[in-house]
Scaffold this active site. Structure first.
Site, PDB file in Angstrom:
ATOM      1  N   GLU A 172       0.795  -1.410   0.075  1.00 12.44           N
ATOM      2  CA  GLU A 172      -0.036  -0.067   0.233  1.00 12.44           C
ATOM      3  C   GLU A 172       0.741   1.418   0.043  1.00 12.44           C
ATOM      4  O   GLU A 172       0.755   2.125   0.838  1.00 12.44           O
ATOM      5  CB  GLU A 172      -0.858  -0.063   1.337  1.00 12.44           C
ATOM      6  CG  GLU A 172      -2.004  -1.173   1.133  1.00 12.44           C
ATOM      7  CD  GLU A 172      -3.122  -1.193   2.201  1.00 12.44           C
ATOM      8  OE1 GLU A 172      -3.182  -0.378   3.367  1.00 12.44           O
ATOM      9  OE2 GLU A 172      -4.161  -1.787   1.825  1.00 12.44           O
ATOM     10  N   GLU A 291      -5.571  -8.357  -0.676  1.00  8.70           N
ATOM     11  CA  GLU A 291      -6.073  -8.119   0.763  1.00  8.70           C
ATOM     12  C   GLU A 291      -7.590  -7.948   0.373  1.00  8.70           C
ATOM     13  O   GLU A 291      -8.063  -6.721  -0.282  1.00  8.70           O
ATOM     14  CB  GLU A 291      -5.422  -6.806   1.365  1.00  8.70           C
ATOM     15  CG  GLU A 291      -4.061  -7.281   2.134  1.00  8.70           C
ATOM     16  CD  GLU A 291      -3.759  -5.918   2.916  1.00  8.70           C
ATOM     17  OE1 GLU A 291      -4.581  -5.356   3.590  1.00  8.70           O
ATOM     18  OE2 GLU A 291      -2.612  -5.745   3.173  1.00  8.70           O
TER      19      GLU A 291
HETATM   20  O1  AHR Z   1      -5.092  -6.322   6.927  1.00 11.83           O
HETATM   21  C1  AHR Z   1      -5.116  -5.072   7.640  1.00 11.83           C
HETATM   22  C2  AHR Z   1      -4.455  -4.031   6.841  1.00 11.83           C
HETATM   23  O2  AHR Z   1      -5.100  -3.606   5.920  1.00 11.83           O
HETATM   24  C3  AHR Z   1      -2.896  -4.184   6.171  1.00 11.83           C
HETATM   25  O3  AHR Z   1      -1.867  -4.131   7.333  1.00 11.83           O
HETATM   26  C4  AHR Z   1      -2.766  -3.200   5.415  1.00 11.83           C
HETATM   27  O4  AHR Z   1      -2.085  -3.513   4.071  1.00 11.83           O
HETATM   28  C5  AHR Z   1      -4.167  -2.731   4.940  1.00 11.83           C
HETATM   29  O5  AHR Z   1      -4.757  -1.220   5.116  1.00 11.83           O
END
Ligand code: AHR
Length: 504
Positions: A172, A291
């Protein structure tokens, strides 16, 4: 209410990549400590890993797990997690305001992954660190003995290279919250240099660059265009993330959100094509949606820790969303979207796997149990392998904030030619009406229903807990039948279904 679907054996979308059912484990809260690793637990194996958790992960058939972060990775020194445990430093983790003991590092994660039957996907710190640490880390993990990093790994107990194929180049990096956040140009240039360097070490690695943290980011989708312009020739996948929430307590709006996910994937698929055309490239970069999940139930209770009010606790109960029945419907819709977009999404990781916004929960010293969302993930992973079918769907729908005419029926179909099965995953989004489903099975002669599982609940907010772990669970369905090459079934209001047909 009626919905009709046509499934034609010759109309496929793509062969589903098994990595579509991947997961994510971060050094965050209790994902690692008292999640997968609890040396004092009665089920702990020789490496201190909880066998009860490993069994549940095996049940989910998780093919690949991303590690060690997440936001955590952007200030992580991988060297802290290798070598004799006693000599490993405790560090303050700036992403989650906690203390990191480093009792688990890449060696322990490798042992766990092997026991869980999953491949490792490692993320590199491109926040606080850069090219040199990246190449050293990859050489330590994958390099031969006879060179400094390979020999150090051997000294730490592992002579054979770990042979990790997938590497995420940062996490990110578009997010202002990220340690070492960068502009698209800054990140794109760095990621390209890192990718070139890692390729010089091993051409066969699969490299993943950061796309947007979500489709509401101001920089989206320019971020992807710029990053891909820099890196297209050197990388394989671009990573996307998205989390879902029902803050307004509006179920119809909530269950429409996968339309937003679909648009997000579509926009980035087009951006990939745009850059590919500009570069006159034959190569196809694909999406690693590494994610995704529902995340909002724990937001309020997490604020004190994240704000530092509780100091720097070790493995606190962070991001421990307790999922309800409605969230299981949502996860069913999300997975259906990935199946339908399996032409371009080749990797996807539920975030996360244990305790932290996770399908599997544990009690320190106690049991491990399945959250509501465990089940749609389980069904997709277990039976959603094969070719995704291009279904023609005629269903009544409703207008939502994110899309018009969202069909009440959300459905995906997967044909497993070798296993001779045809499986449908279906959600009835309607809160008041049963949906009469009629599927025209073209080219699937002599099919019969071999398994039908249903999730329903009178209470959308019903949850599973340590004490009552089976409140929300699938049950055998009834009434689904195949006659004259038509599958018919009745889908109760607000329900999830998995219908599996055996083929001749
Ligand atoms: O999964 C939780 C968090 O969400 C992770 O660390 C991050 O990559 C995202 O913002």
């Amino acid at each position: 209410m009626r919905a009709s679907v046509t499934a034609n054996r010759d109309y496929g979308i793509a062969k589903i990549d098994s990595r579509l059912y991947g997961a994510f484990l971060e050094h965050l809260g209790r994902a690692i400590y008292t999640g997968i690793y609890e040396p004092d637990h009665k089920s702990a194996d020789a490496n201190g890993m909880r066998k009860d958790v490993i069994e549940l992960v095996r049940e989910l058939k998780v093919p690949i797990v991303r590690y060690p972060g997440g936001n955590f990775v952007s200030a992580y020194n991988w060297e802290d997690g290798v070598g004799p445990r006693k000599a490993r430093p405790t560090r303050l983790d700036l992403a989650w305001h906690t203390s990191e003991s480093n009792a688990v590092g890449v060696h322990e994660f490798a042992q766990w992954s092997e026991a869980a039957g999953a491949e490792m996907m490692l993320a590199i710190n491109l926040g606080s660190r850069g090219l040199d640490e990246a190449r050293n880390f990859v050489e330590y993990v994958n390099g031969p003995t006879g060179s400094a990093w390979g020999d150090l790994r051997k000294k730490h107990g592992r002579s054979e290279p770990f042979a990790v194929r997938h590497w995420c180049l940062g996490n990110e990096m578009d997010g202002p919250w990220q340690v070492g956040h960068k502009t698209a140009d800054e990140y794109g240039r760095l990621a390209n240099e890192v990718a070139k360097t890692l390729r010089a070490f091993d051409r066969s690695l699969e490299l993943i660059v950061c796309g947007s943290s979500n489709s509401d980011m101001k920089s989206y989708p320019e971020w992807e265009r710029i990053v891909l312009e820099h890196t297209y020739d050197a990388i394989d996948h671009i990573s996307l993330h998205m989390y879902f929430a029902n803050r307004g307590k509006n179920t119809a709006e909530y269950l429409a959100l996968n339309a937003k996910l679909d648009a997000y994937i579509g926009a980035i698929a087009s951006t990939i094509e745009f850059v590919r055309a500009r570069k006159r490239s034959r190569k196809r970069v694909t999406i690693s949606f590494d994610e995704w999940n529902v995340w909002y139930h724990s937001n309020v209770q997490d604020r004190e820790i994240l704000g530092g009010a509780k100091g720097w606790p070790h493995a606190p109960r962070l991001l421990e969303d307790i999922y309800n029945f409605e969230d299981a419907l949502q996860v069913g819709c999300i997975l259906n979207t990935f199946i339908r977009r399996s032409d371009v999404v080749k990797i996807a990781c539920i975030a996360q796997l244990v305790n932290v916004i996770a399908p599997i929960m544990t009690e320190p010293g106690g049991a491990a149990w399945r959250q509501t969302i465990f089940y749609p993930y389980y069904f997709a992973s277990a039976y959603g392998r094969g070719e995704a079918l291009q279904l023609s769907v005629k269903s009544p729908g409703y207008d939502s904030e994110v899309a018009d005419n969202v069909p009440y029926l959300d459905i995906a179909g997967v044909h497993d030619e070798a296993g001779k099965t045809l499986t449908f995953f279906a959600v009835n989004r309607h809160g008041g009406e049963t949906l009469d489903l009629d599927v025209d099975l073209q080219g699937f002669a002599a099919a019969r229903v071999m398994d039908h599982q249903v999730m329903t609940s009178a209470d959308l907010e019903a949850v599973n807990t340590l004490k009552k772990p089976m409140t929300v669970a699938p049950k055998a369905g009834s009434g689904a039948e195949v006659k004259d090459e038509r599958l018919t079934a009745r889908l109760p209001r607000h329900s999830y279904q998995m219908i599996r047909l055996a083929l001749a």
